[in-house]
Design a protein around this motif. Structure first.
Motif, PDB file in Angstrom:
ATOM      1  N   VAL A 282       0.853  -1.187   0.000  1.00 34.90           N
ATOM      2  CA  VAL A 282       0.000   0.000   0.000  1.00 34.90           C
ATOM      3  C   VAL A 282       0.890   1.238   0.000  1.00 34.90           C
ATOM      4  O   VAL A 282       1.801   1.359   0.825  1.00 34.90           O
ATOM      5  CB  VAL A 282      -0.932   0.020   1.236  1.00 34.90           C
ATOM      6  N   CYS A 283       0.614   2.149  -0.904  1.00 33.71           N
ATOM      7  CA  CYS A 283       1.387   3.389  -1.006  1.00 33.71           C
ATOM      8  C   CYS A 283       1.162   4.242   0.245  1.00 33.71           C
ATOM      9  O   CYS A 283       0.028   4.475   0.653  1.00 33.71           O
ATOM     10  CB  CYS A 283       0.972   4.157  -2.253  1.00 33.71           C
ATOM     11  N   ASP A 284       2.261   4.722   0.824  1.00 32.11           N
ATOM     12  CA  ASP A 284       2.163   5.556   2.022  1.00 32.11           C
ATOM     13  C   ASP A 284       1.644   6.958   1.704  1.00 32.11           C
ATOM     14  O   ASP A 284       1.128   7.640   2.579  1.00 32.11           O
ATOM     15  CB  ASP A 284       3.542   5.662   2.678  1.00 32.11           C
ATOM     16  N   VAL A 285       1.756   7.376   0.457  1.00 29.88           N
ATOM     17  CA  VAL A 285       1.357   8.739   0.081  1.00 29.88           C
ATOM     18  C   VAL A 285      -0.132   8.799  -0.258  1.00 29.88           C
ATOM     19  O   VAL A 285      -0.870   9.611   0.297  1.00 29.88           O
ATOM     20  CB  VAL A 285       2.201   9.244  -1.105  1.00 29.88           C
ATOM     21  N   CYS A 286      -0.592   7.939  -1.158  1.00 29.06           N
ATOM     22  CA  CYS A 286      -1.994   8.003  -1.595  1.00 29.06           C
ATOM     23  C   CYS A 286      -2.870   6.919  -0.965  1.00 29.06           C
ATOM     24  O   CYS A 286      -4.083   6.897  -1.204  1.00 29.06           O
ATOM     25  CB  CYS A 286      -2.082   7.944  -3.116  1.00 29.06           C
ATOM     26  N   GLN A 287      -2.254   6.030  -0.188  1.00 30.55           N
ATOM     27  CA  GLN A 287      -2.977   4.966   0.531  1.00 30.55           C
ATOM     28  C   GLN A 287      -3.646   3.964  -0.408  1.00 30.55           C
ATOM     29  O   GLN A 287      -4.532   3.209   0.014  1.00 30.55           O
ATOM     30  CB  GLN A 287      -4.040   5.553   1.480  1.00 30.55           C
TER      31      GLN A 287
ATOM     32  N   ALA B 104       6.292   4.118  -1.667  1.00 30.54           N
ATOM     33  CA  ALA B 104       5.513   5.012  -2.531  1.00 30.54           C
ATOM     34  C   ALA B 104       5.307   4.355  -3.882  1.00 30.54           C
ATOM     35  O   ALA B 104       6.226   3.747  -4.433  1.00 30.54           O
ATOM     36  CB  ALA B 104       6.224   6.350  -2.723  1.00 30.54           C
ATOM     37  N   CYS B 105       4.097   4.486  -4.410  1.00 26.81           N
ATOM     38  CA  CYS B 105       3.799   3.937  -5.731  1.00 26.81           C
ATOM     39  C   CYS B 105       4.477   4.788  -6.800  1.00 26.81           C
ATOM     40  O   CYS B 105       5.220   5.716  -6.489  1.00 26.81           O
ATOM     41  CB  CYS B 105       2.286   3.867  -5.940  1.00 26.81           C
ATOM     42  N   THR B 106       4.209   4.478  -8.053  1.00 20.35           N
ATOM     43  CA  THR B 106       4.903   5.157  -9.150  1.00 20.35           C
ATOM     44  C   THR B 106       4.184   6.414  -9.628  1.00 20.35           C
ATOM     45  O   THR B 106       4.600   7.010 -10.612  1.00 20.35           O
ATOM     46  CB  THR B 106       5.075   4.193 -10.338  1.00 20.35           C
TER      47      THR B 106
ATOM     48  N   ALA C   9       2.938  15.432  -4.332  1.00 18.62           N
ATOM     49  CA  ALA C   9       3.012  14.703  -3.055  1.00 18.62           C
ATOM     50  C   ALA C   9       3.953  13.497  -3.164  1.00 18.62           C
ATOM     51  O   ALA C   9       4.794  13.273  -2.285  1.00 18.62           O
ATOM     52  CB  ALA C   9       1.621  14.258  -2.630  1.00 18.62           C
ATOM     53  N   HIS C  10       3.804  12.716  -4.240  1.00 20.61           N
ATOM     54  CA  HIS C  10       4.679  11.550  -4.415  1.00 20.61           C
ATOM     55  C   HIS C  10       6.121  11.984  -4.685  1.00 20.61           C
ATOM     56  O   HIS C  10       7.062  11.418  -4.129  1.00 20.61           O
ATOM     57  CB  HIS C  10       4.181  10.676  -5.567  1.00 20.61           C
ATOM     58  N   ASP C  11       6.288  12.987  -5.549  1.00 31.56           N
ATOM     59  CA  ASP C  11       7.640  13.447  -5.879  1.00 31.56           C
ATOM     60  C   ASP C  11       8.349  13.979  -4.638  1.00 31.56           C
ATOM     61  O   ASP C  11       9.536  13.711  -4.420  1.00 31.56           O
ATOM     62  CB  ASP C  11       7.586  14.516  -6.978  1.00 31.56           C
TER      63      ASP C  11
HETATM   64 ZN    ZN Z   1       0.746   6.494  -4.312  1.00 33.22          ZN
END
Ligand code: ZN
Length: 78
Positions: free
Chosen positions: A12-17, A58-60, A65-67
């Motif tokens: 699970v991505c920590d940024v977008c969940q 973090a996902c791709t 937010a991700h960057d």
């Molecule tokens: Zn994400």
């Protein structure tokens, strides 16, 4: 065969969940799940997700937010 509860690991991505998903370009979309934490980590590595440290990933996705999360992780390693 009864319905059984099982214990599996997903990424699970920590940024977008959002969980890792495969098949997003087809009608069949699913969240891959793994029997061990190590196998889930291998999927993270194989799919170019980023290790943010302290168990966070973090996902791709590419957005501010991700960057920013990836940049912060890289600067901590420098
Ligand atoms: Zn994400």
């Amino acid at each position: 065969m009864p319905i059984k509860k099982i214990h599996r690991y997903i990424a699970v991505c920590d940024v977008c969940q959002q969980p890792m998903r495969f098949g997003t370009d087809s009608e069949i979309e699913y969240t891959p799940n793994y029997g061990t934490r190590r196998d889930a980590q291998a999927a993270v590595d194989d799919n170019e997700w980023t290790d943010l440290g302290r168990g966070r990933i973090a996902c791709t996705a590419s957005d501010p937010a991700h960057d920013d999360a990836r940049d912060a992780a890289l600067s901590r390693r420098a």
